[in-house]
Scaffold this motif. Structure first.
Motif, PDB file in Angstrom:
ATOM      1  N   CYS A  58      88.854 -53.538  45.715  1.00 41.62           N
ATOM      2  CA  CYS A  58      87.491 -54.047  45.881  1.00 41.62           C
ATOM      3  C   CYS A  58      87.218 -54.320  47.350  1.00 41.62           C
ATOM      4  CB  CYS A  58      87.310 -55.334  45.073  1.00 41.62           C
ATOM      5  SG  CYS A  58      85.687 -56.103  45.331  1.00 41.62           S
ATOM      6  N   ASN A  62      87.091 -59.504  46.212  1.00 42.24           N
ATOM      7  CA  ASN A  62      86.877 -60.462  45.131  1.00 42.24           C
ATOM      8  C   ASN A  62      88.204 -61.085  44.683  1.00 42.24           C
ATOM      9  OD1 ASN A  62      84.095 -60.277  44.937  1.00 42.24           O
ATOM     10  ND2 ASN A  62      84.145 -58.621  43.434  1.00 42.24           N
ATOM     11  N   ASN A  87      80.862 -62.366  46.751  1.00 45.48           N
ATOM     12  CA  ASN A  87      79.881 -61.370  46.315  1.00 45.48           C
ATOM     13  C   ASN A  87      78.522 -62.030  46.149  1.00 45.48           C
ATOM     14  OD1 ASN A  87      78.427 -59.285  45.184  1.00 45.48           O
ATOM     15  ND2 ASN A  87      79.870 -58.853  43.533  1.00 45.48           N
ATOM     16  N   PRO A  90      76.706 -60.317  42.180  1.00 43.08           N
ATOM     17  CA  PRO A  90      77.593 -59.785  41.136  1.00 43.08           C
ATOM     18  C   PRO A  90      76.855 -59.233  39.927  1.00 43.08           C
ATOM     19  CG  PRO A  90      77.705 -62.190  41.233  1.00 43.08           C
ATOM     20  CD  PRO A  90      76.932 -61.755  42.430  1.00 43.08           C
ATOM     21  N   THR A  93      76.581 -55.473  40.973  1.00 44.11           N
ATOM     22  CA  THR A  93      77.844 -54.743  40.889  1.00 44.11           C
ATOM     23  C   THR A  93      78.383 -54.729  39.462  1.00 44.11           C
ATOM     24  OG1 THR A  93      79.010 -56.759  41.571  1.00 44.11           O
ATOM     25  CG2 THR A  93      78.505 -55.146  43.281  1.00 44.11           C
ATOM     26  N   CYS A  97      78.453 -50.900  39.670  1.00 39.83           N
ATOM     27  CA  CYS A  97      79.658 -50.478  40.391  1.00 39.83           C
ATOM     28  C   CYS A  97      80.600 -49.729  39.452  1.00 39.83           C
ATOM     29  CB  CYS A  97      80.359 -51.701  40.975  1.00 39.83           C
ATOM     30  SG  CYS A  97      81.839 -51.287  41.920  1.00 39.83           S
ATOM     31  N   LYS A 117      84.989 -55.601  35.530  1.00 34.88           N
ATOM     32  CA  LYS A 117      83.545 -55.496  35.726  1.00 34.88           C
ATOM     33  C   LYS A 117      82.777 -56.290  34.672  1.00 34.88           C
ATOM     34  CE  LYS A 117      80.022 -51.838  35.794  1.00 34.88           C
ATOM     35  NZ  LYS A 117      79.824 -50.381  35.812  1.00 34.88           N
ATOM     36  N   GLU A 120      83.106 -60.017  35.354  1.00 37.05           N
ATOM     37  CA  GLU A 120      82.258 -60.360  36.499  1.00 37.05           C
ATOM     38  C   GLU A 120      80.808 -60.562  36.068  1.00 37.05           C
ATOM     39  OE1 GLU A 120      81.545 -58.470  40.889  1.00 37.05           O
ATOM     40  OE2 GLU A 120      81.436 -57.081  39.198  1.00 37.05           O
ATOM     41  N   PRO A 153      71.034 -52.894  48.849  1.00 38.07           N
ATOM     42  CA  PRO A 153      72.067 -53.926  48.733  1.00 38.07           C
ATOM     43  C   PRO A 153      72.655 -54.359  50.071  1.00 38.07           C
ATOM     44  CG  PRO A 153      72.825 -51.812  47.867  1.00 38.07           C
ATOM     45  CD  PRO A 153      71.358 -51.693  48.068  1.00 38.07           C
ATOM     46  N   LEU A 468      79.389 -46.516  47.594  1.00 34.08           N
ATOM     47  CA  LEU A 468      79.149 -47.337  46.413  1.00 34.08           C
ATOM     48  C   LEU A 468      78.377 -48.599  46.763  1.00 34.08           C
ATOM     49  CD1 LEU A 468      82.715 -47.153  44.817  1.00 34.08           C
ATOM     50  CD2 LEU A 468      80.769 -45.615  44.444  1.00 34.08           C
ATOM     51  N   ILE A 469      77.728 -49.168  45.764  1.00 33.40           N
ATOM     52  CA  ILE A 469      76.976 -50.399  45.971  1.00 33.40           C
ATOM     53  C   ILE A 469      77.879 -51.518  46.462  1.00 33.40           C
ATOM     54  CG2 ILE A 469      77.201 -50.992  43.505  1.00 33.40           C
ATOM     55  CD1 ILE A 469      74.512 -52.445  43.749  1.00 33.40           C
ATOM     56  N   VAL A 470      79.126 -51.544  46.000  1.00 29.08           N
ATOM     57  CA  VAL A 470      80.036 -52.615  46.404  1.00 29.08           C
ATOM     58  C   VAL A 470      80.382 -52.504  47.886  1.00 29.08           C
ATOM     59  CG1 VAL A 470      82.146 -51.376  45.778  1.00 29.08           C
ATOM     60  CG2 VAL A 470      82.109 -53.874  45.690  1.00 29.08           C
TER      61      VAL A 470
END
Length: 506
Positions: A58, A62, A87, A90, A93, A97, A117, A120, A153, A468-470
């Protein structure tokens, strides 16, 4: 750490998806709520593994084992505090994600990974339900101003961090709403836009200002102490083959954005409508899959997705050792829908009994084809009617066509989903003196600064390339720390990634 025997007691389980015949009739999220106790059991599967590689998988860093254990114990408020420490969003994601943390899970060496996920997402939604998610207002005002250009984001994360650090932050967005590709590029069946609006309300309460329908000029931005460019990579990668200029062939993002404007109530019908058409999607990634599910909902006669990559020999049911897990062949929710055929013959009574919407689409089905390369498009009177493709194979790491495998394929709507070729190089970027590399990315140093304009910082896809969004959120947070350090001489904001960091590779 969580129950060291939890992975022996429980198998991997995920919340169910809404029934396909129901969800194809609307754009509501496909996910069902997890049954009582399921999330706690899944969190208990997190092992006392000694070296939690999920941290490395990650980019946000996280603290996954800690909040898994807290959820297992029912200590949701503490789990939320741990989650929000790393984060900002969350709920984004947790829906969007692809979970590289799960690909790094030690349990996945010989079992199914922990459902990180889902845990989260459950934590943050539980926090919203309980009213724990409140504005975090700065304790002092630095008097310094920061302009953030772009509200995806990365831009949202940078803006929130800088506002909380006491700076006066204004976010500029050229579209009519905040959210970037999260709002207009992601179908609402994956994430409804009300979750973005909920976060925007929090950020406004904290002091962040948003200006939509706004494309600032360099002279306007000169009034700010720092400028963060988080404009993404909106330039689509074209497919350069014969016939690609025919009518009926569109970049995927135009198709998705149009439908999202319909969902927002801006227009009544989409200008790119798949209803009754034979749709072909060129590209096997997330964007192509988003087009797949959207075309089914619009009532396409058929939907076929061509992926140039070969299908992986692995499936979730097989034992697949880490770090190969990220490369598993996984079926997205849209592909589940492609296996279902709506007959179009359901009666009004049947629709009412099932609780379906009154709209009843025509027959819709879809399929994926792997190791397919598009050779050319064909058309009549200027409009696409089909294409010629062939099968390919990988030889010495390179793709090559298989002789004698060319085949024709009918299509009257083609969507090109081959990713993006880079950031926009003219306009504001040019006026600010930003430079670009050979891949169309904005050049920056290890502190996110533009080497040609020290007041300009670059965060997200426009500097990293499409990702990626993360990664976007992680970069927004780290870039905010770099800006704060330059403005104040020091910073207490966390830095999880640098521009040189890269995802784990296999």
């Amino acid at each position: 750490m969580a129950d060291p025997h939890g992975f022996q007691k429980y198998t991997r389980a995920e919340p169910a998806h809404r029934p396909v015949p129901l969800r194809l009739l609307d754009y509501r999220e496909v996910y069902e709520k997890a049954p009582a106790g399921q999330i706690e059991e899944q969190a208990a599967r997190c092992m006392d593994c000694g070296v939690p590689f999920c941290h490395e998988g990650c980019p946000l860093g996280n603290i996954i084992p800690e909040w898994n254990d807290l959820v297992r114990q029912g200590r949701w408020k503490e789990a939320y505090d741990r989650l929000h420490a790393t984060n900002n969003f969350p709920e984004f994601t947790g829906r969007l994600c692809p979970a590289p943390c799960e690909g790094s899970c030690v349990l996945a060496i010989n079992d199914d990974a922990v459902t990180i996920k889902n845990v989260e997402l459950a934590i943050v939604e539980h926090a919203f339900e309980k009213g724990w998610v409140e504005p975090v207002k700065p304790t002092f005002d630095t008097g310094l101003t920061v302009a953030v250009v772009g509200s995806g984001p990365a831009g949202m994360a940078a803006a929130q961090q800088l506002t909380r650090a006491g700076h006066r932050v204004v976010v500029f967005e050229r579209d009519d709403r905040i959210g970037g590709l999260m709002r207009y590029g992601v179908p609402e069946y994956k994430m409804e836009n009300r979750w973005i609006d909920r976060r925007i309300a929090q950020m406004e309460a904290e002091g962040t200002q948003f200006r939509v329908n706004s494309s600032p000029r360099a002279a306007e931005l000169a009034l700010y102490d720092a400028i963060v460019l988080a404009t993404g990579t909106p330039v689509p990668r074209p497919l350069k083959v014969e016939g690609a200029d025919l009518d009926g062939i569109y970049p995927a993002m135009e198709f998705l954005t149009a439908q999202n404007h319909v969902n927002e109530g801006d227009i009544n019908t989409t200008p790119i409508d798949a209803r009754g058409k034979k749709v072909v999607i060129i590209g096997g990634g997330d964007t192509g899959t988003d087009c797949f599910g959207t075309a089914l909902r619009q009532g396409a006669a058929s939907v076929t997705q061509f992926d140039i990559r070969p299908r992986s020999p692995f499936t979730r049911a097989e034992t697949t050792p880490w770090p190969m897990y990220p490369n598993l062949f996984r079926t997205a929710t849209a592909h589940e829908e492609g296996d279902y055929l709506i007959t179009g013959d359901e009666s009004a009574d049947e629709i009412a009994a099932l609780g379906l919407a009154s709209r009843n689409p025509a027959s819709s089905m879809g399929e994926r084809r792997f190791a397919v390369n598009t050779v050319s498009f064909q058309g009549e009177q200027g409009h696409v009617t089909g294409l010629i493709a062939n099968q390919i194979r990988i030889v010495a790491g390179k793709r090559e066509p298989i002789e004698g495998t060319e085949f024709p394929f009918e299509a009257d709507l083609v969507l090109i989903a081959l990713g993006f070729s880079g950031a926009e190089q003219g306009g504001l970027a040019h006026d600010l003196g930003v430079t670009f590399d050979e891949r169309g990315r904005m050049i920056r140093d290890n502190e996110y600064r533009s080497p040609t304009n020290s007041r300009v910082y670059v965060a997200g896809d426009n500097g990293r390339g499409q990702s990626l969004i993360v990664w976007a959120i992680a970069e927004g947070r780290a870039c905010a720390a770099a800006v704060d350090a330059d403005l104040m001489g020091e910073t207490a904001l966390p830095i999880a990634v640098t521009p040189q960091d890269a995802p784990l590779s296999v």
